[in-house]
Design a protein around this motif. Sequence first.
Motif, PDB file in Angstrom:
ATOM      1  N   ARG A 213       1.467  -1.434  -0.323  1.00 31.19           N
ATOM      2  CA  ARG A 213       0.473   0.279   0.304  1.00 31.19           C
ATOM      3  C   ARG A 213       0.538   0.818  -0.011  1.00 31.19           C
ATOM      4  O   ARG A 213       1.292   1.742   1.126  1.00 31.19           O
ATOM      5  CB  ARG A 213      -0.654  -0.330   1.067  1.00 31.19           C
ATOM      6  CG  ARG A 213      -1.755   1.474   1.402  1.00 31.19           C
ATOM      7  CD  ARG A 213      -2.818   0.954   2.365  1.00 31.19           C
ATOM      8  NE  ARG A 213      -3.565   2.636   2.319  1.00 31.19           N
ATOM      9  CZ  ARG A 213      -4.271   2.137   3.277  1.00 31.19           C
ATOM     10  NH1 ARG A 213      -5.084   1.162   3.911  1.00 31.19           N
ATOM     11  NH2 ARG A 213      -5.282   3.128   3.628  1.00 31.19           N
ATOM     12  N   LEU A 214       0.871   1.946  -1.357  1.00 30.43           N
ATOM     13  CA  LEU A 214       1.202   3.163  -1.201  1.00 30.43           C
ATOM     14  C   LEU A 214       0.550   4.117   0.139  1.00 30.43           C
ATOM     15  O   LEU A 214      -0.370   4.534   0.845  1.00 30.43           O
ATOM     16  CB  LEU A 214       0.859   4.190  -2.119  1.00 30.43           C
ATOM     17  CG  LEU A 214       1.561   2.948  -3.294  1.00 30.43           C
ATOM     18  CD1 LEU A 214       1.361   3.828  -4.501  1.00 30.43           C
ATOM     19  CD2 LEU A 214       3.430   3.220  -3.569  1.00 30.43           C
ATOM     20  N   VAL A 215       1.780   5.165   0.459  1.00 31.18           N
ATOM     21  CA  VAL A 215       1.137   5.863   1.970  1.00 31.18           C
ATOM     22  C   VAL A 215       1.567   7.357   1.761  1.00 31.18           C
ATOM     23  O   VAL A 215       2.577   8.020   0.282  1.00 31.18           O
ATOM     24  CB  VAL A 215       2.498   6.003   3.025  1.00 31.18           C
ATOM     25  CG1 VAL A 215       2.017   6.744   3.705  1.00 31.18           C
ATOM     26  CG2 VAL A 215       2.979   4.718   3.878  1.00 31.18           C
ATOM     27  N   CYS A 216      -0.072   7.849   1.413  1.00 32.99           N
ATOM     28  CA  CYS A 216      -0.229   9.319   0.360  1.00 32.99           C
ATOM     29  C   CYS A 216      -0.617  10.448   2.114  1.00 32.99           C
ATOM     30  O   CYS A 216      -0.880   9.911   3.159  1.00 32.99           O
ATOM     31  CB  CYS A 216      -1.455   9.348  -0.319  1.00 32.99           C
ATOM     32  SG  CYS A 216      -1.180   7.715  -1.845  1.00 32.99           S
ATOM     33  N   CYS A 217      -1.208  11.446   1.773  1.00 37.40           N
ATOM     34  CA  CYS A 217      -1.044  12.469   2.682  1.00 37.40           C
ATOM     35  C   CYS A 217      -1.871  13.319   1.287  1.00 37.40           C
ATOM     36  O   CYS A 217      -1.566  13.685   0.231  1.00 37.40           O
ATOM     37  CB  CYS A 217       0.172  13.297   3.041  1.00 37.40           C
ATOM     38  SG  CYS A 217       0.877  14.016   2.318  1.00 37.40           S
ATOM     39  N   VAL A 268       1.106  14.858   9.155  1.00 38.26           N
ATOM     40  CA  VAL A 268       1.706  15.547   8.419  1.00 38.26           C
ATOM     41  C   VAL A 268       1.655  17.025   9.099  1.00 38.26           C
ATOM     42  O   VAL A 268       1.186  17.192   9.093  1.00 38.26           O
ATOM     43  CB  VAL A 268       1.722  15.557   7.460  1.00 38.26           C
ATOM     44  CG1 VAL A 268       2.784  16.955   6.198  1.00 38.26           C
ATOM     45  CG2 VAL A 268       1.954  14.498   5.630  1.00 38.26           C
ATOM     46  N   ASP A 269       2.978  17.209   9.532  1.00 38.28           N
ATOM     47  CA  ASP A 269       2.775  18.532  11.012  1.00 38.28           C
ATOM     48  C   ASP A 269       2.866  19.764   9.804  1.00 38.28           C
ATOM     49  O   ASP A 269       3.136  19.540   8.731  1.00 38.28           O
ATOM     50  CB  ASP A 269       3.709  17.990  12.159  1.00 38.28           C
ATOM     51  CG  ASP A 269       5.246  17.980  11.467  1.00 38.28           C
ATOM     52  OD1 ASP A 269       5.333  18.828   9.880  1.00 38.28           O
ATOM     53  OD2 ASP A 269       6.718  17.922  12.215  1.00 38.28           O
ATOM     54  N   THR A 295       1.656  19.995   3.788  1.00 40.70           N
ATOM     55  CA  THR A 295       1.594  20.642   5.627  1.00 40.70           C
ATOM     56  C   THR A 295       0.532  20.360   6.197  1.00 40.70           C
ATOM     57  O   THR A 295      -0.839  20.712   5.968  1.00 40.70           O
ATOM     58  CB  THR A 295       2.163  22.388   5.502  1.00 40.70           C
ATOM     59  OG1 THR A 295       1.332  23.069   5.589  1.00 40.70           O
ATOM     60  CG2 THR A 295       3.542  21.978   5.289  1.00 40.70           C
ATOM     61  N   GLY A 296       0.250  19.406   7.853  1.00 44.46           N
ATOM     62  CA  GLY A 296      -0.673  19.953   8.314  1.00 44.46           C
ATOM     63  C   GLY A 296      -2.089  19.018   7.827  1.00 44.46           C
ATOM     64  O   GLY A 296      -2.994  19.646   7.663  1.00 44.46           O
ATOM     65  N   CYS A 297      -1.418  17.902   7.347  1.00 46.83           N
ATOM     66  CA  CYS A 297      -2.516  17.235   6.493  1.00 46.83           C
ATOM     67  C   CYS A 297      -2.618  15.835   7.599  1.00 46.83           C
ATOM     68  O   CYS A 297      -1.166  15.366   7.982  1.00 46.83           O
ATOM     69  CB  CYS A 297      -2.896  17.430   5.203  1.00 46.83           C
ATOM     70  SG  CYS A 297      -1.333  16.549   4.559  1.00 46.83           S
ATOM     71  N   ALA A 298      -3.738  14.679   7.202  1.00 46.89           N
ATOM     72  CA  ALA A 298      -3.774  13.546   7.527  1.00 46.89           C
ATOM     73  C   ALA A 298      -3.309  12.315   6.219  1.00 46.89           C
ATOM     74  O   ALA A 298      -2.564  12.876   4.626  1.00 46.89           O
ATOM     75  CB  ALA A 298      -5.279  12.920   7.882  1.00 46.89           C
TER      76      ALA A 298
END
Length: 300
Positions: A213-217, A268-269, A295-298
Amino acid sequence: MDKGDEIFNSGLAAALMKLDPEDGAQIMDYIKTHALLSREKQLLQSSVREQKKLLVENAKLKKDIEDLRGQLQDKQRRRLAKALYSPAPPPQQTSPASSSDSPANPLEASPVNHGARRRRGERRVQTGSEPLLGAEPRLDVSRLDLRVGRVLSARSHAHSLSIQEVDVGEPAPRTVVSKLGPNVDLDQLPGAMVVLICNVKACKLRGVVSRARLVCCGQSKDCVELLAPPPGSAPGDRVTFLNFPGEADKELQSKERVLERLLPDLSVDSKGVAQYQGCGFEVKGKGLCRAPTLTGCAIR
């Protein structure tokens, strides 16, 4: 040398001196030396025979000991089998008089013998060194097998899905079926470095088996970026967490829902660094994993 030998030697010496006065003494010395050597040879041969005899007896004793040990083990096994498979004794009928003599406090009763042998069909009793039934297993990000990969190819698939072939440092690339969203250009993916979860259970999506599974944000399903490993990373590099050093599961079990329970703590901070509970996604010696622009996302 006994007295008889001394008389014989003196008589022999006298006879030799009469026969050969010049060399009689030398001949007598030679005879004595030869006699001593013969005696020593006999003693040595006798000791060798005794040694061989002792070796034979030792070998026989060892064999007897092994036979006795085997017989003892057989008796122990028969005794154990008899104890395991013998029927349980019938419960004793408690008379009113005897029940009145029993202690009122159950804690005063005699303790149960947990060391007794289990009979066939009985459930094994948990000991202090074993995990208790129903105990909650460890749940943190170290259970995810996160690795760096290089996308070799990417193509569209059915129902807005896409298929990527990704090199994760194994003999063969892994096939990954993803739903990346409309803002990800598949033509730009080949050669890109990505982060994957490699211990998800393989599943078939629209006829294709996905093995990672690719890790996305992203902020939403229409605004998604692939998480990027630090510069200098190579396919197969492990992504680890300083505060969570545990070992990854061989395969995440669907019934435990490990990934679903961890996702709320993955984000993601404000500096674009991927983190879990404040601990960054790290490739040791190379740096931290980041979102390319967001930035600042899940993380999803």
